[in-house]
Design a protein around this motif. Structure first.
Motif, PDB file in Angstrom:
ATOM      1  N   THR A  16      14.493  17.725  -7.559  1.00 50.35           N
ATOM      2  CA  THR A  16      13.329  18.183  -6.808  1.00 50.35           C
ATOM      3  C   THR A  16      12.068  17.450  -7.256  1.00 50.35           C
ATOM      4  N   LEU A  17      11.886  17.309  -8.571  1.00 53.70           N
ATOM      5  CA  LEU A  17      10.719  16.577  -9.078  1.00 53.70           C
ATOM      6  C   LEU A  17      10.739  15.125  -8.622  1.00 53.70           C
ATOM      7  N   PHE A  18      11.893  14.484  -8.658  1.00 51.51           N
ATOM      8  CA  PHE A  18      11.997  13.086  -8.228  1.00 51.51           C
ATOM      9  C   PHE A  18      11.661  12.953  -6.749  1.00 51.51           C
ATOM     10  N   LEU A  19      12.238  13.817  -5.930  1.00 55.90           N
ATOM     11  CA  LEU A  19      11.985  13.725  -4.492  1.00 55.90           C
ATOM     12  C   LEU A  19      10.530  14.017  -4.166  1.00 55.90           C
ATOM     13  N   THR A  20       9.913  14.944  -4.886  1.00 59.68           N
ATOM     14  CA  THR A  20       8.507  15.248  -4.658  1.00 59.68           C
ATOM     15  C   THR A  20       7.634  14.060  -5.022  1.00 59.68           C
ATOM     16  N   SER A  21       7.891  13.431  -6.170  1.00 61.31           N
ATOM     17  CA  SER A  21       7.053  12.308  -6.577  1.00 61.31           C
ATOM     18  C   SER A  21       7.303  11.084  -5.719  1.00 61.31           C
ATOM     19  N   SER A  22       8.545  10.835  -5.302  1.00 60.83           N
ATOM     20  CA  SER A  22       8.800   9.659  -4.482  1.00 60.83           C
ATOM     21  C   SER A  22       8.323   9.866  -3.052  1.00 60.83           C
ATOM     22  N   GLN A  24       5.419  10.895  -2.192  1.00 65.67           N
ATOM     23  CA  GLN A  24       3.968  10.769  -2.101  1.00 65.67           C
ATOM     24  C   GLN A  24       3.597   9.467  -1.399  1.00 65.67           C
ATOM     25  N   ASN A  25       3.921   9.380  -0.134  1.00 60.48           N
ATOM     26  CA  ASN A  25       3.490   8.230   0.629  1.00 60.48           C
ATOM     27  C   ASN A  25       2.268   8.619   1.441  1.00 60.48           C
ATOM     28  N   CYS A  26       1.786   7.713   2.254  1.00 61.81           N
ATOM     29  CA  CYS A  26       0.521   8.011   2.928  1.00 61.81           C
ATOM     30  C   CYS A  26       0.655   9.041   4.042  1.00 61.81           C
ATOM     31  N   THR A  27       1.794   9.095   4.717  1.00 64.01           N
ATOM     32  CA  THR A  27       1.892   9.981   5.874  1.00 64.01           C
ATOM     33  C   THR A  27       1.909  11.457   5.517  1.00 64.01           C
ATOM     34  N   PRO A  44       2.505  -2.631  -0.195  1.00 62.92           N
ATOM     35  CA  PRO A  44       3.762  -3.035  -0.830  1.00 62.92           C
ATOM     36  C   PRO A  44       3.684  -3.346  -2.322  1.00 62.92           C
ATOM     37  N   HIS A  45       2.506  -3.333  -2.914  1.00 61.00           N
ATOM     38  CA  HIS A  45       2.373  -3.678  -4.327  1.00 61.00           C
ATOM     39  C   HIS A  45       1.363  -2.754  -5.006  1.00 61.00           C
ATOM     40  N   LEU A  46       1.514  -2.590  -6.310  1.00 57.04           N
ATOM     41  CA  LEU A  46       0.554  -1.908  -7.187  1.00 57.04           C
ATOM     42  C   LEU A  46       0.365  -0.422  -6.877  1.00 57.04           C
ATOM     43  N   SER A  47       1.388   0.261  -6.431  1.00 58.23           N
ATOM     44  CA  SER A  47       1.340   1.719  -6.219  1.00 58.23           C
ATOM     45  C   SER A  47       0.102   2.140  -5.436  1.00 58.23           C
ATOM     46  N   SER A  48      -0.143   1.491  -4.321  1.00 59.27           N
ATOM     47  CA  SER A  48      -1.379   1.714  -3.561  1.00 59.27           C
ATOM     48  C   SER A  48      -1.102   2.132  -2.121  1.00 59.27           C
ATOM     49  N   TYR A  65      -8.903   4.402  -0.191  1.00 55.24           N
ATOM     50  CA  TYR A  65      -7.933   3.541  -0.876  1.00 55.24           C
ATOM     51  C   TYR A  65      -7.437   4.293  -2.097  1.00 55.24           C
ATOM     52  N   ARG A  66      -6.134   4.563  -2.161  1.00 51.53           N
ATOM     53  CA  ARG A  66      -5.525   5.297  -3.271  1.00 51.53           C
ATOM     54  C   ARG A  66      -4.740   4.329  -4.140  1.00 51.53           C
ATOM     55  N   HIS A  67      -4.992   4.392  -5.438  1.00 51.48           N
ATOM     56  CA  HIS A  67      -4.306   3.516  -6.385  1.00 51.48           C
ATOM     57  C   HIS A  67      -3.715   4.382  -7.497  1.00 51.48           C
ATOM     58  N   GLY A  68      -2.398   4.484  -7.512  1.00 48.66           N
ATOM     59  CA  GLY A  68      -1.714   5.352  -8.455  1.00 48.66           C
ATOM     60  C   GLY A  68      -1.269   4.639  -9.721  1.00 48.66           C
TER      61      GLY A  68
END
Length: 189
Positions: A16-22, A24-27, A44-48, A65-68
């Protein structure tokens, strides 16, 4: 039997934690404020991620602009549009929005980039910028701004970066493939 149940429960929690963190896309991202954007792109690069609303008739572009993946303080991130460049030469001519995270405080400013030897000095961009702000939470820096673009262009080159800060000065970004490939054409409409 009890050990198997504990193992299954532990595996379920981790999944559940993995699916929740993965996920976190923009939509499916929701901003803490009342900000809403009509489009987004997982970069496509730099967790953005880039979120935007563009009014082509007025040239007004509202962005977030989100940069994780920000694990420490004394970091900088930047997102830039280049109204005159190409994907192969995205940096010179880029008009950057910069955020610096230093000692737990985030500050944002604009920086025109004239060459590859930039040190991200503060300065005015070739187009008006308003509402510039940056936040930091959950290991993510978010830059907000409204840009008023000239000429009614519907696509531009954009680039994004990250680096470390020494003293109060942003240092050159890494030359890893993630950094050197953090550029593309952005279709605003």
């Amino acid at each position: 039997m009890e050990a198997m149940l504990k193992l299954a429960l532990g595996f379920s929690v981790l999944t559940t934690l993995f699916l929740t963190s993965s996920a976190q896309n923009c939509t499916n991202y929701t901003f803490n404020s009342s900000r809403v954007f009509s489009r987004c792109r997982d970069l496509p690069h730099l967790s953005s991620h880039l979120h935007w609303t563009f009014n082509q008739s007025t040239g007004q572009l509202d962005i977030a602009y989100r940069h994780g993946g920000i694990n420490s303080t004394n970091k900088w991130v930047a997102w830039a549009l280049n109204p005159t460049g190409s994907v192969s030469a995205a940096m010179p001519g880029a008009q950057a929005l910069v955020a610096i995270l230093q000692n737990g405080t985030t500050r944002a400013y604009t920086s025109p980039i004239s060459s590859y030897a930039t040190s991200l000095q503060a300065g005015n961009l070739s187009f008006p910028v308003s509402g510039l702000a940056a936040t930091y939470q959950n290991r993510e820096i978010i830059i907000f701004a409204t840009l008023t673009l000239n000429g009614g262009a519907s696509s531009m080159i954009h680039t994004w970066q990250e680096g470390v800060v020494s003293g109060s000065t942003p240092q050159a970004h890494s030359m890893s493939s993630d950094n050197t490939n953090a550029k593309e054409t952005l279709n605003l409409v």
